[in-house]
Motif scaffolding. Structure first.
Motif, PDB file in Angstrom:
ATOM      1  N   UNK A 296       4.381  -9.024 -14.269  1.00 14.83           N
ATOM      2  CA  UNK A 296       4.313  -8.332 -12.975  1.00 14.83           C
ATOM      3  C   UNK A 296       5.552  -8.527 -12.106  1.00 14.83           C
ATOM      4  N   UNK A 297       6.327  -9.616 -12.304  1.00 12.10           N
ATOM      5  CA  UNK A 297       7.530  -9.779 -11.481  1.00 12.10           C
ATOM      6  C   UNK A 297       8.776  -9.238 -12.177  1.00 12.10           C
ATOM      7  N   UNK A 298       8.594  -8.631 -13.350  1.00 11.22           N
ATOM      8  CA  UNK A 298       9.703  -7.992 -14.043  1.00 11.22           C
ATOM      9  C   UNK A 298      10.668  -8.928 -14.721  1.00 11.22           C
ATOM     10  N   UNK A 299      10.310 -10.205 -14.850  1.00 13.77           N
ATOM     11  CA  UNK A 299      11.236 -11.180 -15.430  1.00 13.77           C
ATOM     12  C   UNK A 299      11.146 -11.277 -16.946  1.00 13.77           C
ATOM     13  N   UNK A 300      10.119 -10.650 -17.547  1.00 13.45           N
ATOM     14  CA  UNK A 300       9.946 -10.777 -18.995  1.00 13.45           C
ATOM     15  C   UNK A 300       9.359  -9.497 -19.587  1.00 13.45           C
ATOM     16  N   UNK A 301       9.965  -9.072 -20.661  1.00 12.72           N
ATOM     17  CA  UNK A 301       9.456  -7.925 -21.418  1.00 12.72           C
ATOM     18  C   UNK A 301       9.251  -8.364 -22.858  1.00 12.72           C
ATOM     19  N   UNK A 302       8.043  -8.164 -23.376  1.00 17.49           N
ATOM     20  CA  UNK A 302       7.772  -8.507 -24.757  1.00 17.49           C
ATOM     21  C   UNK A 302       8.404  -7.469 -25.683  1.00 17.49           C
ATOM     22  N   UNK A 303       8.734  -7.860 -26.921  1.00 18.23           N
ATOM     23  CA  UNK A 303       9.305  -6.875 -27.863  1.00 18.23           C
ATOM     24  C   UNK A 303       8.355  -5.696 -28.037  1.00 18.23           C
ATOM     25  N   UNK A 304       8.846  -4.472 -27.988  1.00 22.47           N
ATOM     26  CA  UNK A 304       7.970  -3.301 -28.166  1.00 22.47           C
ATOM     27  C   UNK A 304       7.291  -3.322 -29.534  1.00 22.47           C
ATOM     28  N   UNK A 305       6.074  -2.813 -29.576  1.00 27.53           N
ATOM     29  CA  UNK A 305       5.378  -2.609 -30.837  1.00 27.53           C
ATOM     30  C   UNK A 305       5.480  -1.128 -31.162  1.00 27.53           C
ATOM     31  N   UNK A 306       6.093  -0.794 -32.290  1.00 31.53           N
ATOM     32  CA  UNK A 306       6.282   0.594 -32.702  1.00 31.53           C
ATOM     33  C   UNK A 306       5.420   0.864 -33.928  1.00 31.53           C
ATOM     34  N   UNK A 307       4.642   1.941 -33.882  1.00 29.55           N
ATOM     35  CA  UNK A 307       3.753   2.304 -34.987  1.00 29.55           C
ATOM     36  C   UNK A 307       4.216   3.630 -35.566  1.00 29.55           C
ATOM     37  N   UNK A 308       4.545   3.615 -36.846  1.00 27.16           N
ATOM     38  CA  UNK A 308       4.969   4.826 -37.536  1.00 27.16           C
ATOM     39  C   UNK A 308       4.084   5.102 -38.737  1.00 27.16           C
ATOM     40  N   UNK A 309       4.326   6.198 -39.430  1.00 29.48           N
ATOM     41  CA  UNK A 309       3.496   6.558 -40.587  1.00 29.48           C
ATOM     42  C   UNK A 309       3.909   5.807 -41.850  1.00 29.48           C
ATOM     43  N   UNK A 310       5.210   5.626 -42.044  1.00 28.12           N
ATOM     44  CA  UNK A 310       5.719   5.054 -43.287  1.00 28.12           C
ATOM     45  C   UNK A 310       5.714   3.530 -43.257  1.00 28.12           C
ATOM     46  N   UNK A 311       5.285   2.918 -44.360  1.00 29.83           N
ATOM     47  CA  UNK A 311       5.302   1.451 -44.455  1.00 29.83           C
ATOM     48  C   UNK A 311       6.738   0.936 -44.518  1.00 29.83           C
ATOM     49  N   UNK A 312       7.588   1.641 -45.273  1.00 34.08           N
ATOM     50  CA  UNK A 312       8.988   1.244 -45.409  1.00 34.08           C
ATOM     51  C   UNK A 312       9.877   2.470 -45.150  1.00 34.08           C
ATOM     52  N   UNK A 313      10.149   2.787 -43.884  1.00 36.26           N
ATOM     53  CA  UNK A 313      11.000   3.946 -43.584  1.00 36.26           C
ATOM     54  C   UNK A 313      12.393   3.787 -44.206  1.00 36.26           C
ATOM     55  N   UNK A 314      12.928   4.877 -44.698  1.00 35.93           N
ATOM     56  CA  UNK A 314      14.249   4.810 -45.328  1.00 35.93           C
ATOM     57  C   UNK A 314      15.336   4.387 -44.350  1.00 35.93           C
ATOM     58  N   UNK A 315      15.130   4.691 -43.068  1.00 38.31           N
ATOM     59  CA  UNK A 315      16.141   4.317 -42.071  1.00 38.31           C
ATOM     60  C   UNK A 315      16.242   2.807 -41.872  1.00 38.31           C
TER      61      UNK A 315
END
Length: 306
Positions: free
Chosen positions: A211-230
């Motif tokens: 709430x005080x803006x001092x910490x951001x947790x690593x984003x959680x990204x959800x995609x379709x591919x288990x192992x994206x080529x990128x």
């Protein structure tokens, strides 16, 4: 563990359950269900069907014994859980999609020889569960201001008073349509303004900060591919990545994210409060030693209809 025997509840009993829920909004749904002696799924169904129950109560005076259940009750329970999850991610659902999903569930339950996802079944199912079909607008439904005011005044202050601002976190997800082109463009005055087919490829991203803006947790990204080529030859990501066949947030993925977050707080000898929206993909029956999870009130009901 013995399973609870299903009990047909009268309209009056359902109204009483709704009243007790309103009086104990701070209590977790799982705890309230246990205190009422009913399964958590029954409580959630009653809350989802509140409007229909209250309308039936006005018409019958609360005397009718029960709302008629469908023959394939288990199938419909599973279908409604899927439906709530889909609508939580703002995915449009129409009749053919519901019928196709119901047919798929019937095959998995081995009742496809008995069950037919006809238009008649769909109409009855929609009435049982209070589902309607509406035009989707760009804005979400307006919130119940009195509910918001009550939560902010009576519920939130006792929750946060035990925590420093740096230990109060909020998380939320959004859909990232990473191939979507802009919907406006410069054109000649006499040029027909039309575009190609819009890309529906998406990711779901969960962001969390204090709430005080001092910490951001690593984003959680959800995609379709288990192992994206990128990701080839990428040794380290600036986010956490998970795969799901439709790139949706699910109860399992959300629980796993919390299970990873709690040990990190234990290691830091730190206790935090996590406030998150009341979404079907966010399981309510979760408990951790160093992460206290609290849910915002369900102020934006999810509906479809005619």
């Amino acid at each position: 563990m013995t399973s609870r025997k299903r009990k047909a509840l009268s309209i009056a009993e359902k109204l009483e359950i709704l009243r007790k829920y309103d009086e104990n909004i701070v209590m977790k749904q799982s705890e309230l269900a246990d205190s009422l002696g009913i399964p958590g799924s029954t409580l959630r169904t009653i809350l989802n069907n509140r409007k229909e129950i209250e309308e039936n109560a006005k018409q019958t005076g609360g005397k009718r014994m029960k709302l008629r259940a469908g023959k394939f009750e288990e199938l419909e329970d599973i279908l409604m859980k899927w439906f709530l999850q889909a609508r939580a991610t703002n995915i449009p659902i129409n009749g053919p999609v519901l019928r196709e999903k119901a047919t798929e569930i019937a095959r998995k339950l081995h009742v496809s020889d008995e069950f037919t996802a006809s238009n008649g079944w769909l109409d009855r199912c929609r009435k049982r569960h209070g589902i309607v079909y509406r035009q989707i607008s760009g804005e979400s439904e307006s919130a119940d201001k009195s509910c918001v005011s009550t939560w902010l005044t009576n519920v939130l202050p006792p929750l946060i008073h035990k925590f420093l601002p740096k230990d109060v976190f909020n998380a939320d997800e959004f859909g990232l349509f990473f191939k979507l082109m802009p919907d406006k463009s410069f054109v000649y005055k006499d040029e027909k303004c039309s575009g190609g087919k819009l890309s529906k490829e998406r990711l779901t991203v969960l962001l969390c900060a204090n709430s005080d803006g001092s910490e951001k947790l690593p984003p959680l990204v959800i995609g379709k591919s288990v192992k994206p080529r990128c990701f080839k030859n990428v040794k380290r990501l600036a986010c956490e990545y998970r795969a799901q066949c439709k790139a949706w947030m699910t109860g399992e993925l959300f629980s796993t994210w919390l299970q990873d977050l709690d040990p990190s707080m234990i290691q830091k000898n730190r206790k935090i409060l996590l406030i998150i929206n009341n979404c079907p993909a966010h399981p309510k029956d979760v408990s951790f030693s160093n992460v206290q999870v609290e849910f915002l009130p369900a102020i934006q009901p999810v509906v479809l209809s005619h």
